[in-house]
Design a protein around this motif. Structure first.
Motif, PDB file in Angstrom:
ATOM      1  N   ILE A  39      -5.648  11.281  10.745  1.00 47.63           N
ATOM      2  CA  ILE A  39      -4.676  12.165  10.103  1.00 47.63           C
ATOM      3  C   ILE A  39      -3.499  11.370   9.540  1.00 47.63           C
ATOM      4  O   ILE A  39      -2.930  11.724   8.506  1.00 47.63           O
ATOM      5  CB  ILE A  39      -4.183  13.236  11.107  1.00 47.63           C
ATOM      6  N   SER A  42      -3.475  10.630   5.833  1.00 43.12           N
ATOM      7  CA  SER A  42      -3.533  11.697   4.829  1.00 43.12           C
ATOM      8  C   SER A  42      -2.418  11.584   3.796  1.00 43.12           C
ATOM      9  O   SER A  42      -2.571  12.037   2.661  1.00 43.12           O
ATOM     10  CB  SER A  42      -3.479  13.069   5.516  1.00 43.12           C
ATOM     11  N   ALA A  46      -2.860  12.415  -0.249  1.00 43.06           N
ATOM     12  CA  ALA A  46      -2.264  13.655  -0.754  1.00 43.06           C
ATOM     13  C   ALA A  46      -1.843  13.558  -2.217  1.00 43.06           C
ATOM     14  O   ALA A  46      -2.102  14.487  -3.011  1.00 43.06           O
ATOM     15  CB  ALA A  46      -1.087  14.066   0.135  1.00 43.06           C
ATOM     16  N   VAL A  73     -14.142  10.301   2.327  1.00 37.56           N
ATOM     17  CA  VAL A  73     -12.952  11.136   2.164  1.00 37.56           C
ATOM     18  C   VAL A  73     -13.141  11.947   0.887  1.00 37.56           C
ATOM     19  O   VAL A  73     -13.527  11.407  -0.153  1.00 37.56           O
ATOM     20  CB  VAL A  73     -11.661  10.299   2.064  1.00 37.56           C
ATOM     21  N   VAL A 126      -7.540  18.384   6.548  1.00 34.93           N
ATOM     22  CA  VAL A 126      -6.084  18.328   6.686  1.00 34.93           C
ATOM     23  C   VAL A 126      -5.463  19.019   5.469  1.00 34.93           C
ATOM     24  O   VAL A 126      -5.518  18.491   4.354  1.00 34.93           O
ATOM     25  CB  VAL A 126      -5.590  16.869   6.772  1.00 34.93           C
ATOM     26  N   GLN A 128      -2.946  20.171   2.635  1.00 30.61           N
ATOM     27  CA  GLN A 128      -1.832  19.541   1.946  1.00 30.61           C
ATOM     28  C   GLN A 128      -1.336  20.492   0.857  1.00 30.61           C
ATOM     29  O   GLN A 128      -2.023  21.448   0.479  1.00 30.61           O
ATOM     30  CB  GLN A 128      -2.270  18.216   1.297  1.00 30.61           C
ATOM     31  N   VAL A 133      -7.292  17.455   2.292  1.00 27.68           N
ATOM     32  CA  VAL A 133      -8.086  16.233   2.382  1.00 27.68           C
ATOM     33  C   VAL A 133      -9.147  16.428   3.463  1.00 27.68           C
ATOM     34  O   VAL A 133      -8.822  16.817   4.587  1.00 27.68           O
ATOM     35  CB  VAL A 133      -7.198  15.010   2.724  1.00 27.68           C
ATOM     36  N   TYR A 135     -12.055  14.687   5.721  1.00 24.23           N
ATOM     37  CA  TYR A 135     -12.599  13.434   6.236  1.00 24.23           C
ATOM     38  C   TYR A 135     -13.957  13.710   6.880  1.00 24.23           C
ATOM     39  O   TYR A 135     -14.121  14.703   7.591  1.00 24.23           O
ATOM     40  CB  TYR A 135     -11.683  12.823   7.300  1.00 24.23           C
TER      41      TYR A 135
END
Length: 499
Positions: A39, A42, A46, A73, A126, A128, A133, A135
């Motif tokens: 994390i 990120s 972003a 990613v 994650v 944004q 994003v 993973y």
């Protein structure tokens, strides 16, 4: 009699449960740390959400190779086309991307990806501003963490992601059983499962105790508890220590093996991909046990590295390799690579011994000290000073397994390396979807003036691809399996290295 048996039963149950629960807690913290590490990257990805895939594809692939544990990613903008570090704008390695969310990060466990039908992965999304994003983390890293439980005496361990599925220490995916309950039961003994829930993520670590460990612990309690039921707590600690006596037996055998000359060396050549000639060898230790036959280093090296035997074993390899290579007619500027553990370098006088042994041999080749990258990142100030002394003594330095666990710029900024060895997991797929990762590492190494060595080359296709993209050196079964000094000397005498 009943009280005696009951006290022994309760004491053994408590000891086994306490030990395995401690293991479950430790594994949970390790998994939390892996997710937190991912994390943290990120913020790098972003800003790419706002740009077209074609303009960020190269940077996305390059930055992905530097994020530990991650295979792919993917950028998922709220408006616009997604972009994958592996496939660009052509899609994702997983069949269905997650729904965009502005909430907290979310994890999932998938049985496979499009390019690896039998390899589970963990996905981490994650959110944004402007999208999110995604993973895709290699499941093998989590399986490696879980295998710590079996090394500590458990029968097995499992990562359970709530609402998704579970991953075993053997790397197998299983759907989530309907009866899995995160809360711990109060039943004793806990021979079925001991779980610990993460406070940060919707996941649990489930450890299955080995029934034979419980039985052995119970029998020991019976032997000592006839007049000691009142001291069960103290005896629990004693029983816990004896449960792990296999480590002491293993180290005793290694010590005896060194004394009785049971260890020997084999050598694997390192090939110049431009000329096809061998430019050096890596010395690898082998153990011919009188009872178990040839024992792989993986079966004992982890325990040796955390003991006082790592020094004698390392010095044995160095002395034996220098003595054996003195029998060969080597070309000028050859290189002998020796694996050295940071735990050995941190001990008092270790570097002085290494330097003295090398200085005592009038070799015409360079000695390369190879240290695993993930251990370097965790090493201490004495290790840093030791590496400086090694370089000042004229030896060279190599970072092994680069990219396997914790690659980052901090490693290369703190140490001046001569060689960077790409981990075999990238070389394995270099002729398919792994080429961008190798190219990213190669580009980084060139900028820093470090020579790249590809490990684990096993096929002609891999060798050709590595040569085409400019990797200078390689080693692996494709060129030659590790061989004893007699075979190596015969190859050198016959001129085979000039293939």
């Amino acid at each position: 009699m009943i009280v005696w048996l009951g006290c022994a039963f309760l004491g053994a149950s408590y000891t086994v449960e306490h030990a395995e629960h401690a293991v479950a807690i430790d594994l949970t913290l390790t998994v939390n740390s892996i997710l937190d590490t991912v994390i943290a990257s990120s913020s790098i990805f972003a800003p790419m959400l706002e740009k077209p895939c074609a303009s960020v594809q190269r940077a996305l692939t390059s930055q992905t190779s530097l994020v530990p544990y991650v295979r792919e990613v993917a950028l998922l903008p709220t408006h616009g086309e997604p972009c994958s570090s592996a496939l660009g704008d052509a899609g994702f390695l997983i069949a269905t991307p997650p729904h965009l969310s502005t909430g907290a990060p979310a994890i999932d466990l998938l049985v496979a990806t499009r390019n690896k039908a039998d390899t589970p992965v963990v996905t981490l999304f994650v959110p944004q501003q402007g999208g999110g994003v995604l993973y895709i983390l290699e499941g093998v890293y989590f399986s490696d963490v879980l295998r710590t439980a079996t090394r500590m005496g458990a029968a097995g361990a499992r990562l359970i992601i709530q609402g998704s599925g579970s991953l075993t220490d053997q790397g197998r995916f299983a759907p989530l059983p309907p009866d899995v309950v995160p809360e711990r039961s109060s039943h004793i003994p806990r021979l079925s499962r001991i779980s610990h829930a993460s406070a940060q993520w919707p996941l649990d670590i489930s450890v299955t105790p080995d029934p034979t460990v419980f039985l052995a612990t119970y029998l020991r309690y019976l032997a000592v508890s006839a007049a000691a039921c009142a001291t069960l707590a103290a005896m629990g600690l004693v029983m816990l220590r004896t449960t792990f006596s296999s480590r002491q037996r293993l180290l005793k055998d290694v010590r005896a093996g060194l004394r009785k000359n049971q260890f020997h060396l084999v050598y694997q050549p390192i090939t110049d991909l431009g000329t096809g000639r061998w430019v050096g060898v890596e010395a690898l230790i082998r153990w011919r046990h009188p009872r178990y036959g040839t024992v792989s280093p993986g079966a004992y090296m982890n325990e040796v590295e955390s003991s006082d035997l790592i020094g004698p074993l390392t010095l044995f390899v160095l002395r034996r390799a220098l003595a054996e290579l003195a029998q060969c007619d080597l070309p000028p500027r050859w290189r002998l690579t020796i694996n050295v553990a940071p735990s050995h370098l941190a001990t008092k006088g270790a570097v002085d011994e290494l330097v003295a042994i090398v200085a005592a041999h009038a070799q015409t080749y360079d000695v390369v000290i190879e240290i695993t990258e993930r251990q370097l990142l965790r090493s201490s100030v004495p290790v840093h000073r030791a590496l400086e002394c090694i370089r000042n003594a004229g030896m060279l330095l190599a970072a092994d397994d680069f990219g396997s666990e914790s690659s980052n710029m901090d490693l290369l900024s703190r140490f001046k390396f001569d060689f960077l060895k790409i981990d075999r997991q990238f070389v394995e797929h270099v002729d398919r979807d792994g080429m961008p990762f190798v190219q990213a590492i190669l580009s980084l190494a060139r900028d820093l003036g470090v020579t790249v060595v590809a490990e684990g080359v096993e096929t002609a296709s891999q060798a050709a691809t590595l040569q085409r993209i400019g990797v200078p050196l390689a080693q692996g079964y494709y060129y030659l399996r590790p061989v004893p000094i007699e075979t190596l000397s015969d190859h050198l005498a016959s001129g085979r290295p000039s293939q």
